[in-house]
Design an enzyme around this catalytic site. Structure first.
Site, mmCIF file in Angstrom:
data_model
loop_
_atom_site.group_PDB
_atom_site.id
_atom_site.type_symbol
_atom_site.label_atom_id
_atom_site.label_comp_id
_atom_site.label_asym_id
_atom_site.label_seq_id
_atom_site.Cartn_x
_atom_site.Cartn_y
_atom_site.Cartn_z
ATOM 1 N N GLU A 13 26.861 26.159 24.191
ATOM 2 C CA GLU A 13 27.146 26.752 22.866
ATOM 3 C C GLU A 13 27.587 25.654 21.893
ATOM 4 O OE1 GLU A 13 30.008 30.110 22.536
ATOM 5 O OE2 GLU A 13 30.641 29.099 20.706
ATOM 6 N N CYS A 50 35.712 34.457 19.251
ATOM 7 C CA CYS A 50 35.253 35.826 19.028
ATOM 8 C C CYS A 50 36.295 36.837 19.496
ATOM 9 C CB CYS A 50 33.876 36.015 19.641
ATOM 10 S SG CYS A 50 33.782 37.141 20.958
ATOM 11 N N ASN A 107 34.260 30.751 29.943
ATOM 12 C CA ASN A 107 35.250 31.771 29.550
ATOM 13 C C ASN A 107 35.991 32.308 30.765
ATOM 14 O OD1 ASN A 107 34.348 34.847 29.935
ATOM 15 N ND2 ASN A 107 32.516 33.622 29.622
ATOM 16 N N SER A 152 30.218 37.107 31.624
ATOM 17 C CA SER A 152 28.901 37.132 32.262
ATOM 18 C C SER A 152 28.938 37.789 33.645
ATOM 19 C CB SER A 152 28.348 35.706 32.347
ATOM 20 O OG SER A 152 29.337 34.832 32.842
HETATM 21 S S1 SF4 Z 1 31.876 36.073 23.914
HETATM 22 FE FE1 SF4 Z 1 30.151 37.465 23.798
HETATM 23 S S2 SF4 Z 1 30.399 38.612 21.869
HETATM 24 FE FE2 SF4 Z 1 31.724 36.814 21.817
HETATM 25 S S3 SF4 Z 1 30.505 35.240 20.811
HETATM 26 FE FE3 SF4 Z 1 30.190 34.948 22.979
HETATM 27 S S4 SF4 Z 1 28.394 36.151 23.431
HETATM 28 FE FE4 SF4 Z 1 29.118 36.840 21.454
#
Ligand code: SF4
Length: 285
Positions: free
Chosen positions: A128, A196, A226, A268
């Site tokens: 990302e 987010c 994450n 995920s």
């Molecule tokens: S965590 Fe999920 S909703 Fe948030 S930016 Fe990443 S892909 Fe999008």
């Protein structure tokens, strides 16, 4: 034993959308389907898609060989160069970039065009962040920072305008700490906290649950950034926190003689795995 399952555990909106897109494309059977990088950090899902004929391509070179099919861009998004390559090569693609990530691309594009130095708070090797970096018009005026030492060392010559954004899944508290360090340097700074909402809610809920239970289970792929962050957050609150990918990794002996266990999962992690873990923990105790 009390089992608390986080409401926010599992697929977020962006991941669900991307995974659904690949399954829809595969079911249409209109030719080969490729994903640029694994669609999510989860081997089970990637293997299942492979059985349906979906191939993962990892490099721009490999992308050039995808003219016979459709490429799906995953939720992490890609750099401007990748879009250009797809267009130049006439390769069909479906863009499943999460809209929240797309928003960061637009910010970086705009501020770099206006001459700002762009700072991305995030992990430089995460796809990302690589994609976000690729929207800056000036690579030498773009810095990725993930640690205190890097924030301390951050220094720019001449220009004084800095735009700070964040990887969507970065730890909110750490983001604020790093921003504070940079703010003290006296630059003209615009801070856009682009973590987010789904991530913030997931992290806050995990922290709260971990602070209330005797043991905490964090489920997610080992390469999922994450999930790693969720683990760090939970571990701080609850020493007895374990990180598992699937039920097979769970060491039930760690849960003996405790009264409560919390469960959360990264963005995920498929629901199937979360339910399986939850069911087995409840049955076992
Ligand atoms: S965590 Fe999920 S909703 Fe948030 S930016 Fe990443 S892909 Fe999008």
């Amino acid at each position: 034993m009390e089992v608390i399952l986080a409401e926010s555990a599992g697929f977020c909106f962006g991941v669900k959308r991307a995974v659904d897109t690949v399954y829809e494309q595969a079911e249409q059977k209109k030719g080969k389907i490729y994903t640029y990088g694994p669609i999510i950090h989860n081997e089970e899902v990637v293997n299942d898609l492979e059985k349906k004929g979906v191939q993962v391509v990892e490099t721009p070179e490999a992308l050039k060989g995808c003219k016979d099919g459709t490429v799906v861009i995953r939720s992490h998004g890609v750099s401007r160069e990748v879009y250009e390559l797809l267009q130049e090569q006439g390769i069909a693609f479906v863009d499943a970039t999460c809209p929240f990530v797309r928003k960061i691309h637009r910010i970086v594009e705009q501020y770099s065009l206006e001459g700002y130095h762009v700072v991305i708070i995030g992990n430089s090797s995460h796809p990302e962040v690589e994609g976000i970096q690729g929207w800056s018009y000036n690579k030498t005026e773009t810095t990725v920072i993930s640690k205190e030492e890097e924030a301390e060392k951050f220094s720019i010559q001449g220009k004084k305008r800095v735009c700070i954004v964040s990887q969507t899944t970065f730890n909110n508290k750490k983001f604020k700490e790093l921003v504070e360090i940079i703010e003290k340097k006296g630059y003209d700074i615009i801070v856009l906290n682009t973590i987010c909402d789904a991530t913030q809610k997931r992290q806050a809920e995990a922290k709260k649950i971990a602070s209330q239970v005797d043991a905490m289970i964090v489920i997610g792929g080992k390469t999922s950034s994450n999930t790693q962050k969720l683990f760090e957050i939970c571990k701080k609150e609850c020493e007895n926190t374990c990180y598992i990918q699937t039920l097979e990794d769970l060491d039930f002996s760690k849960l003996w003689s405790i009264n409560s266990v919390g469960i959360t999962a990264g963005a995920s992690t498929p629901n199937k795995i979360i339910e399986e873990v939850q069911k087995n923990v409840r049955n076992e105790f």
